[in-house]
Scaffold this active site. Sequence first.
Site, short mmCIF file in Angstrom:
data_model
loop_
_atom_site.label_atom_id
_atom_site.label_comp_id
_atom_site.label_asym_id
_atom_site.label_seq_id
_atom_site.Cartn_x
_atom_site.Cartn_y
_atom_site.Cartn_z
N LYS A 66 0.86 -1.18 0.00
CA LYS A 66 0.00 0.00 0.00
C LYS A 66 0.90 1.23 0.00
O LYS A 66 1.58 1.52 0.98
CB LYS A 66 -0.92 0.01 1.21
CG LYS A 66 -1.86 1.20 1.20
CD LYS A 66 -2.86 1.14 2.32
CE LYS A 66 -3.93 2.19 2.16
NZ LYS A 66 -3.42 3.54 1.99
N PHE A 86 -1.55 -0.13 -10.34
CA PHE A 86 -2.03 -1.38 -9.76
C PHE A 86 -3.29 -1.96 -10.41
O PHE A 86 -3.72 -3.05 -10.05
CB PHE A 86 -2.21 -1.27 -8.24
CG PHE A 86 -3.01 -0.08 -7.78
CD1 PHE A 86 -4.38 -0.10 -7.86
CD2 PHE A 86 -2.38 1.03 -7.26
CE1 PHE A 86 -5.12 0.98 -7.43
CE2 PHE A 86 -3.11 2.12 -6.82
CZ PHE A 86 -4.48 2.10 -6.90
P1 AMP Z 1 -6.97 5.03 2.26
O1 AMP Z 1 -6.62 6.28 1.52
O2 AMP Z 1 -6.25 4.87 3.55
O3 AMP Z 1 -8.46 4.84 2.33
O4 AMP Z 1 -6.45 3.78 1.41
C1 AMP Z 1 -6.86 3.54 0.10
C2 AMP Z 1 -5.90 4.22 -0.82
O5 AMP Z 1 -4.66 3.56 -0.87
C3 AMP Z 1 -6.33 4.22 -2.26
O6 AMP Z 1 -7.25 5.24 -2.51
C4 AMP Z 1 -5.03 4.46 -3.00
O7 AMP Z 1 -4.81 5.84 -3.14
C5 AMP Z 1 -3.97 3.92 -2.05
N1 AMP Z 1 -3.22 2.76 -2.53
C6 AMP Z 1 -1.89 2.61 -2.36
N2 AMP Z 1 -1.47 1.46 -2.86
C7 AMP Z 1 -2.55 0.84 -3.40
C8 AMP Z 1 -2.74 -0.41 -4.05
N3 AMP Z 1 -1.73 -1.26 -4.27
N4 AMP Z 1 -4.00 -0.72 -4.44
C9 AMP Z 1 -5.03 0.13 -4.21
N5 AMP Z 1 -4.90 1.31 -3.59
C10 AMP Z 1 -3.67 1.66 -3.18
#
Ligand code: AMP
Length: 551
Positions: free
Chosen positions: A244, A332
Amino acid sequence: MSARFADWVSTADAVRATTKKLQKLALLGAYFQGLDDADLAIAARLFAGVPFPRTDERVLSVGWRALLDAVIARSGATGDDIDVSYQRHADLGDVAAEVTERSPTPPVPPPLALAEVADAFDRIAAARGVAPKREPLDALVARATAGELRYLVKVMSGEPRIGLREGLLEDAIARAFQRERDAVGRAHMLGGDIGVTAVQAKKDALHDARFVHFAPIGMMLATPVLDLAEVPKRFPPPYVVEDKYDGVRAQVHKEGDRVELYSRTFDRVTDRFPELIPPLRAIPGTYVLDAEVLALDPGGRAIPFTRFQRRLGRKVVSEELMQELPATLVVFDVLERDGTPLLDVPLAERQSVLRSLPLAAPLAFARSSAVGASGESLVAVLDAEFAAARDRGNEGLMVKDPRSPYRPGRRGMEWLKVKRALRTLDVVVTAVEWGHGKRRAVLSDYTFAVRDGDRYLNVGKAYSGLTDKEIAEMTESFKASTLAEDGRTRLVIPDTVIEVAFDQVQRSARHTSGYALRFPRIVRLRPDKPVSEIDTLDTVRSIAEPDTDAG
Ligand code: AMP
């Protein structure tokens, strides 16, 4: 001849007046059936509450001031009348209707037609500057009745409440023309224009819908899990496990020579990352990618988001900043490739399409692995992946279901995100506040500080994560150690040490330290720890700005 806008308005009024879904659908269906193609498209867009569809980059850009001035000119109302009415309605459209209702000036004939409304929006969007926009705006407003003005102003001010829920509108279109509900939803998702979808439904041409490039679609979202052991409870293996990355989300569209990047809020952010465009353009064919933009250091480790953020605010990026914080696009997912929409294709297949793309630096594939084991070892494997992702400077893991389609704009259980609280700090409580609701009789909100020499500087405030019993005991102890009372807040002797977890440290003017913890939560009381041993401002600074020598 285009149909009268007044009929649209009376349909909208009737739809708003009933809470019964079936009745709403019947009203809309009957109305849609009576329209020709051009009017149908306009009417459907207006019911969505937008002047232009998602596929159209134009915006009206009329501010509230201009709208208010136009309403004042039309109605003869005073600024005071508007204020009083606004107090009552809190909605500019309802205000416009109310003050115009009282106005002695009738609308300029003839009655507005749907095509004229669309035409006026075109002209307002095309005019540049406040005064040039006022001309078509005033002309439109002068033609409108009070009831018509209500909706025109709602649409122009971006008031979301006129928009029928997207689902309801799709339902109504499906029923009006006896088409499959899912086919309507799918055509709308791909095409991005409910007006076009409505006409396709009417002509039985929903299968003609194509993925429209340069009309960003909702991004699939993830559900957080706090503990890796929770993952197998959400769905069984195998898993697609990815790092992530902590950057900013980007959806990339390419067709012909054109490449655009869109943010989560559908803003075009292409110009912010000039270095990404040539390698994206070099990939042949058309595509839509889902990705994250971030900065990597020369060793390939992620640079903390708090540092990369410096680059994000800039519309025009200086050469210097580009050198210092070069952007990498970590890809991704793929949603369209060479004319084939891939939204309904399982993730595992999308991944193989994705991996066949020729990516050149600074484009990269997200680190991804298939995890297939089960039972105890499964969690152990995930644990090791998590630790490795963290070692690479990334935030945690994404665990995805390889069988899942891409669900635009949905937060489901098919994508899980695992971020552990990055770290904890030991801090001292400097002030406490009475809680709310159930907790109004206890001091449950704590402001806390770190040490800087012999001073204590606040870095955050958290609602207690302690048990009720602990909170009750702490309340008594804080009452006894109160130094001063100010409204709901009590300054207390700084001798209670607590451990707080947080996501990040950000610069902030809100606290005396100049920093604020993001998402702080109290992990536990630390009566074992003397105040002299709590964390220091230097530590906070080094977390916020790891590139400096602090700490
Ligand atoms: P959050 O912002 O904490 O809700 O986490 C989701 C976000 O992680 C997504 O909106 C992406 O911007 C980010 N992200 C980073 N790496 C990935 C990945 N491998 N797959 C999907 N989302 C990712």
